[in-house]
Design an enzyme around this catalytic site. Structure first.
Site, PDB file in Angstrom:
ATOM      1  CB  CYS A  60      -9.852  -0.437   3.736  1.00 46.02           C
ATOM      2  SG  CYS A  60     -10.168  -1.824   2.606  1.00 46.02           S
ATOM      3  CD  GLN A 100     -13.534   5.499   3.034  1.00 46.78           C
ATOM      4  OE1 GLN A 100     -13.646   4.481   2.346  1.00 46.78           O
ATOM      5  NE2 GLN A 100     -13.674   5.494   4.365  1.00 46.78           N
TER       6      GLN A 100
END
Length: 329
Positions: free
Chosen positions: A92, A62
């Protein structure tokens, strides 16, 4: 269709030691690295940040970033390391991520996310996927998720992984953002119905195999996060229950036995035992002796010179009779 189940990328948790141990319990579950920024990939110590054992496959990386050129360069580097998929973090909510103009704040810039996906698709032949939220702050979740989806699909995105919560970038901490915004699984189901040809996986608050099966009746994949980390024995049943295949080990004791050669090899390289055993503290939840197992590792594995015998001694605290989820000692 061969449904995809994965363990979510989790900062400070899904490092190479964690992933290796998870792989011992399931052959079919996809594993993800912690998020790594494009700057770290391009300029940092690559082997330490990106290195992994081939036994971890299938494993995806990621990336965090928002500059298409940097993401393309980072994607090429990750492809050379042998990852099977490159995932872009658009979910996030931490302040550090916002300051870097990536993560969940990119939900407000769907065109830019599309440019990022397009640049990575042009740079590598690997699948490029996106992990996002259903929206941020006061965004309308129908419009926000649709706009992001339209942009990344046009850019060639191979799969969308949706954490079925908003992210509140103002007023909530990253930890609170994992729990306080309400889950809206229906929003993800509606997206799948509207986009039947786009592989869509769902993430957020999923704790059991039964819940996983229910979601798989609506979407193509399920990503499990904290439940898989805190109670890793959940992974023991994935291969059989989800894929109809026999799992690699019978129980957590057998998984730990299989873990020993890896632990020994890393210790010989200078790693500390705690760096590996901190990921297995959730084993044996509900089984007599589980608390003593955790206590032993928490106190002894951190000591200089702690080795395999420390791990073996911890296991002796756990009852091998009966199964988990009985009265804990």
């Amino acid at each position: 269709m061969d449904y995809k189940l994965s363990v979510a990328p989790m900062m400070d948790w899904t490092d190479r030691h964690c992933r290796f141990f998870h792989r011992l319990m399931t052959r079919r579950t996809w594993l993800y690295t912690e998020m790594v920024t494009t700057g770290a990939v391009i300029h940092g110590p690559r082997e330490r940040l990106l290195g992994f054992d081939d036994a971890e496959h299938p494993v995806a990386v990621q990336l965090g970033g928002s500059d298409p050129r940097e993401l393309a360069e980072a994607a090429r580097i990750c492809a050379d390391f042998g990852y099977r998929e490159i995932n872009l973090n658009v979910g996030c909510p931490s302040d550090r991520v916002q300051d870097g103009r990536f993560g969940a704040c990119l939900m407000r810039e769907p065109a830019l996310v599309g440019e990022c996906v397009s640049a990575m698709k042009a740079a590598v032949s690997l699948p490029i996927t996106v992990k996002c939220r259903i929206g941020v702050d006061d965004q309308d979740t129908e419009e926000a998720l649709n706009n992001l989806t339209d942009s990344v699909v046009a850019a060639g995105c191979d799969e969308l992984i949706v954490h079925a919560r908003k992210a509140w970038l103002q007023g909530l901490s990253p930890k609170e953002n994992r729990d306080i915004p309400p889950l809206d699984y229906g929003r993800v189901y509606r997206l799948k119905k509207a986009r039947p040809s786009l592989p869509i996986a769902i993430n957020g608050g999923i704790r059991t195999i039964d819940e996983t099966k229910e979601h798989l009746s609506h979407v193509d994949g399920v990503m499990i996060g904290r439940a898989a980390y805190h109670e890793p024995e959940l992974l023991l049943s994935v291969d059989e229950e989800i894929f109809g295949e026999k799992g690699p080990v019978a129980d957590a004791f057998e998984a730990l036995e299989a873990f020993e050669p890896y632990v020994a090899a890393r210790l010989a390289e200078g790693a500390r035992l705690h760096a590996m055993t901190r990921h297995i503290l959730g084993l044996f939840t509900g089984r007599p002796g589980a608390r003593a197992f955790r206590r032993h590792l928490a106190t002894e594995a951190t000591k200089p010179g702690a080795g395999l015998q420390t791990l073996r001694d911890a296991i002796t605290h756990v009852s091998r009779s009966g199964g988990p989820f009985e009265d804990a000692a």
